[in-house]
Scaffold this motif. Sequence first.
Motif, mmCIF file in Angstrom:
data_model
loop_
_atom_site.group_PDB
_atom_site.id
_atom_site.type_symbol
_atom_site.label_atom_id
_atom_site.label_comp_id
_atom_site.label_asym_id
_atom_site.label_seq_id
_atom_site.Cartn_x
_atom_site.Cartn_y
_atom_site.Cartn_z
ATOM 1 N N ASN A 211 50.416 27.316 39.277
ATOM 2 C CA ASN A 211 49.634 27.308 40.510
ATOM 3 C C ASN A 211 50.222 26.427 41.605
ATOM 4 O OD1 ASN A 211 47.620 29.110 39.786
ATOM 5 N ND2 ASN A 211 46.275 27.538 38.950
ATOM 6 N N THR A 212 51.273 25.678 41.281
ATOM 7 C CA THR A 212 51.786 24.710 42.261
ATOM 8 C C THR A 212 53.281 24.830 42.544
ATOM 9 O OG1 THR A 212 52.132 23.043 40.514
ATOM 10 C CG2 THR A 212 50.007 23.010 41.663
ATOM 11 N N ASP A 213 54.008 25.593 41.748
ATOM 12 C CA ASP A 213 55.470 25.560 41.870
ATOM 13 C C ASP A 213 56.024 26.460 42.970
ATOM 14 O OD1 ASP A 213 55.666 23.665 39.954
ATOM 15 O OD2 ASP A 213 56.628 24.917 38.437
ATOM 16 N N THR A 214 55.257 27.434 43.446
ATOM 17 C CA THR A 214 55.725 28.296 44.521
ATOM 18 C C THR A 214 54.718 28.283 45.669
ATOM 19 O OG1 THR A 214 54.637 30.339 43.774
ATOM 20 C CG2 THR A 214 56.826 29.817 42.830
ATOM 21 N N GLU A 216 53.665 30.814 47.413
ATOM 22 C CA GLU A 216 52.726 31.922 47.256
ATOM 23 C C GLU A 216 51.581 31.543 46.319
ATOM 24 O OE1 GLU A 216 52.687 36.638 45.876
ATOM 25 O OE2 GLU A 216 54.425 35.367 45.448
ATOM 26 N N ALA A 217 51.915 30.921 45.183
ATOM 27 C CA ALA A 217 50.892 30.576 44.194
ATOM 28 C C ALA A 217 49.937 29.522 44.732
ATOM 29 C CB ALA A 217 51.556 30.094 42.910
ATOM 30 N N LEU A 218 50.480 28.454 45.298
ATOM 31 C CA LEU A 218 49.607 27.382 45.777
ATOM 32 C C LEU A 218 48.792 27.834 46.990
ATOM 33 C CD1 LEU A 218 48.571 24.547 45.468
ATOM 34 C CD2 LEU A 218 50.554 23.704 46.748
ATOM 35 N N ALA A 219 49.397 28.637 47.870
ATOM 36 C CA ALA A 219 48.657 29.151 49.024
ATOM 37 C C ALA A 219 47.470 30.002 48.568
ATOM 38 C CB ALA A 219 49.583 29.967 49.921
ATOM 39 N N ARG A 220 47.665 30.774 47.501
ATOM 40 C CA ARG A 220 46.582 31.610 46.977
ATOM 41 C C ARG A 220 45.443 30.743 46.450
ATOM 42 N NH1 ARG A 220 46.402 35.034 41.503
ATOM 43 N NH2 ARG A 220 44.661 36.412 41.974
ATOM 44 N N VAL A 221 45.776 29.693 45.710
ATOM 45 C CA VAL A 221 44.755 28.798 45.178
ATOM 46 C C VAL A 221 43.974 28.135 46.308
ATOM 47 C CG1 VAL A 221 44.405 26.615 43.956
ATOM 48 C CG2 VAL A 221 45.922 28.348 42.990
ATOM 49 N N LEU A 222 44.704 27.601 47.292
ATOM 50 C CA LEU A 222 44.037 26.892 48.380
ATOM 51 C C LEU A 222 43.164 27.832 49.212
ATOM 52 C CD1 LEU A 222 46.854 24.434 49.516
ATOM 53 C CD2 LEU A 222 44.874 23.974 48.069
ATOM 54 N N ALA A 223 43.651 29.039 49.455
ATOM 55 C CA ALA A 223 42.848 30.002 50.211
ATOM 56 C C ALA A 223 41.565 30.338 49.456
ATOM 57 C CB ALA A 223 43.667 31.265 50.478
#
Length: 349
Positions: A211-214, A216-223
């Motif tokens: 959830n934090t290394d890319t 795209e992944a972190l942006a999805r979590v935060l959104a």
Amino acid sequence: MIKKLVSIVGARPQFVKAAAVSRAIARMPGLTEVMLHTGQHFDEDMSDVFFRELGIAPPHYQLNINGGRHGEMTGRMLIEIEAILVDEQPNIVLLYGDTNSTLAGALAASKLHLPIAHVEAGVRSFNRRMPEEINRILTDRVSTWLFCPTHAALTNLAHEGIASGVHHVGDVMYDAALDAVRLARVESRILRGLDLAPGGYSLATVHRPDNTDTREALARVLAYLQNAARERPIVLPLHPRTRAAAKRLGLTFDGLMVIPPVGYLDMAQLLENCATVFTDSGGVQKEAYFHRKPCITMRKETEWVETVDAGWNRLWGSDASSTTRRDIPEYGHGDAADRICAVLVGASD
């Protein structure tokens, strides 16, 4: 004969489990403990505060090994742990969970032919992209005593052909949670400090590499969290990995109530009084259940399938949501640590 245990810890969830078991060891005639802290979680907010709040004696050994890639960290730990085990010559090496510290301890002890006790054995996510999954599997393979928190863990080990030394004892995290909530009601001031009303906020934690290394992944979590925060404020104790990733990737936490990592008592107070939990942490999923809070796990799978089956937990993106919730008796009655110590005292050398 008094049996000497070397307990190896390195990360927040292990400090919590060790607190419960160390108290049981101190109550149990026939056992003595040497605590080894690898330093995997090393700063004040992620390590020292847990030892103070949970009443754990300072570790006998502090290796201060952290940072670097998984192989590098595990290798450095293996070298140092082996030397200490040679000097201490324990009767049992006690390991917790699924971190690099767990694997390093398992490798060092097994190569020295020292018996290993694994607390939280048999837990599986069935996602081998997670380093924790590899650590669990390998540690279980070399353990003498496998202390399982759930019936699913027993089944997993049976499917892998592991039957000897397997014990269902319940979950030591539940032992710790019962103690923590009593203390937190007296000691914690975090709700007042953050001006939070019971039931008026949700709680989130994010730290998994997936959830934090890319970006795209972190942006999805935060959104996802920012959208959920429109309904109710979300408190986010921010893991150092997640903070560093957001800075590196140019992402912000707008719309979320970001606070530094919190100690175990403050976390217990936040959990007891929140409305909902959002997390990618295995431990927090269970802690949400211990406080009887609905949880959304921001992953595609969970090690703690019983929390989903019982209606307390829902996987991210899943439409399945139980309308009824039930208790999970297999986690025990807060006596898992005593049951572990009873097995170790009675075990033949």
